[in-house]
Design a protein around this motif. Structure first.
Motif, PDB file in Angstrom:
ATOM      1  N   LEU A 237      -1.221  -4.747  -6.919  1.00  0.00           N
ATOM      2  CA  LEU A 237      -1.472  -4.625  -5.481  1.00  0.00           C
ATOM      3  C   LEU A 237      -1.529  -6.005  -4.844  1.00  0.00           C
ATOM      4  CD1 LEU A 237      -2.074  -2.452  -3.286  1.00  0.00           C
ATOM      5  CD2 LEU A 237      -4.508  -2.925  -3.664  1.00  0.00           C
ATOM      6  N   ALA A 238      -0.815  -6.149  -3.754  1.00  0.00           N
ATOM      7  CA  ALA A 238      -0.743  -7.443  -3.073  1.00  0.00           C
ATOM      8  C   ALA A 238      -2.131  -7.954  -2.715  1.00  0.00           C
ATOM      9  CB  ALA A 238       0.097  -7.300  -1.811  1.00  0.00           C
ATOM     10  N   PRO A 239      -2.394  -9.262  -2.892  1.00  0.00           N
ATOM     11  CA  PRO A 239      -3.712  -9.817  -2.590  1.00  0.00           C
ATOM     12  C   PRO A 239      -4.187  -9.488  -1.182  1.00  0.00           C
ATOM     13  CG  PRO A 239      -2.392 -11.417  -3.771  1.00  0.00           C
ATOM     14  CD  PRO A 239      -1.485 -10.262  -3.445  1.00  0.00           C
ATOM     15  N   SER A 240      -3.267  -9.389  -0.230  1.00  0.00           N
ATOM     16  CA  SER A 240      -3.669  -9.099   1.137  1.00  0.00           C
ATOM     17  C   SER A 240      -4.258  -7.713   1.302  1.00  0.00           C
ATOM     18  CB  SER A 240      -2.453  -9.241   2.069  1.00  0.00           C
ATOM     19  OG  SER A 240      -1.415  -8.349   1.695  1.00  0.00           O
ATOM     20  N   ALA A 241      -3.991  -6.830   0.336  1.00  0.00           N
ATOM     21  CA  ALA A 241      -4.495  -5.450   0.430  1.00  0.00           C
ATOM     22  C   ALA A 241      -5.859  -5.283  -0.201  1.00  0.00           C
ATOM     23  CB  ALA A 241      -3.491  -4.501  -0.219  1.00  0.00           C
ATOM     24  N   TRP A 242      -6.309  -6.283  -0.965  1.00  0.00           N
ATOM     25  CA  TRP A 242      -7.632  -6.187  -1.589  1.00  0.00           C
ATOM     26  C   TRP A 242      -8.711  -6.443  -0.560  1.00  0.00           C
ATOM     27  CZ3 TRP A 242      -8.964  -5.864  -7.018  1.00  0.00           C
ATOM     28  CH2 TRP A 242      -7.863  -5.660  -7.859  1.00  0.00           C
ATOM     29  N   PRO A 243      -9.896  -5.864  -0.751  1.00  0.00           N
ATOM     30  CA  PRO A 243     -10.988  -6.128   0.193  1.00  0.00           C
ATOM     31  C   PRO A 243     -11.436  -7.584   0.113  1.00  0.00           C
ATOM     32  CG  PRO A 243     -11.810  -4.925  -1.708  1.00  0.00           C
ATOM     33  CD  PRO A 243     -10.303  -4.950  -1.842  1.00  0.00           C
ATOM     34  N   SER A 244     -11.824  -8.116   1.241  1.00  0.00           N
ATOM     35  CA  SER A 244     -12.237  -9.526   1.264  1.00  0.00           C
ATOM     36  C   SER A 244     -13.674  -9.666   0.785  1.00  0.00           C
ATOM     37  CB  SER A 244     -12.117 -10.073   2.692  1.00  0.00           C
ATOM     38  OG  SER A 244     -12.865  -9.272   3.588  1.00  0.00           O
TER      39      SER A 244
END
Length: 211
Positions: A204-211
């Motif tokens: 999963l693309a890093p941008s889709a992970w929760p911050s």
């Protein structure tokens, strides 16, 4: 082994109540006593109907169990369908919501699912039923992965079917095991672990992970 021809749905309210009572009685008894220990007379007695009435709706207790399990599987599938509740781009949240719903559903229906497993281990028709149920979840997982690949959110090189099958097996097995007190995980921890593993496995693309 072939399955029996399906019986037409009850045409009257009384018929629907009778059939529903048989399904409920069968499920209760199968969960309480196990499939082999339950006879048709016991189901009919629990449902408050005659022995002959049972055969109006089901030609065997195997047919009754098949109907019960099919209904439960449909309820689990519906409960874990995220659909429009979250947009496709909210990939991590969708995975998390699906995992949470699945754990809750399997917990709710764990006893009748164990009955299915016990019969699937010894009967070909129930083994096929279990495979049919799993197939519906695998196909949905495939479709979800393909959408994420098209959006650039998941590893495009992953084969959708093999990936969905492997991850689905992980979640299914874990869902049955995590309820054991030995595991020591509460629901939030279990969902977090499953979601991180799933998201990591599909790249999963890093941008889709929760911050």
């Amino acid at each position: 082994m072939t399955s029996a021809e399906p019986v037409s749905p009850p045409a009257t309210a009384r018929g629907r109540r009778t059939r529903s009572a048989l399904l409920q009685a069968g499920r209760e008894l199968f969960e309480e006593c196990g499939f082999s220990a339950v006879g048709i007379d016991a189901v009919a007695q629990r449902a408050g109907v005659s022995h002959g009435t049972f055969y109006t709706w089901f030609d065997s207790k195997e047919a009754l169990l098949r109907e019960i399990v099919t209904g439960v599987a449909a309820e689990i599938f519906a409960a874990t369908s995220i659909g429009a509740r979250l947009p496709p781009a909210a990939a991590y949240a969708r995975i998390e919501a699906a995992n949470r719903s699945f754990l809750r559903a399997v917990t709710r229906y764990s006893r009748i699912l164990r009955v299915l497993d016990s019969q699937a281990d010894v009967r070909e028709d129930f083994r096929e039923l279990r495979l049919e149920i799993r197939e519906s979840f695998v196909r949905r997982g495939m479709e979800g992965l393909v959408r994420m690949q098209e959006l650039g959110l998941a590893d495009p090189l992953l084969p959708p079917r093999a990936t969905a099958s492997a991850l689905g097996a992980m979640v299914e097995s874990f869902a049955h095991l995590w309820q054991d007190p030995v595991e020591g995980l509460d629901e939030a921890e279990a969902v977090d672990v499953l979601t991180r593993l799933w998201a990591g496995a599909i790249g999963l693309a890093p941008s889709a992970w929760p911050s």
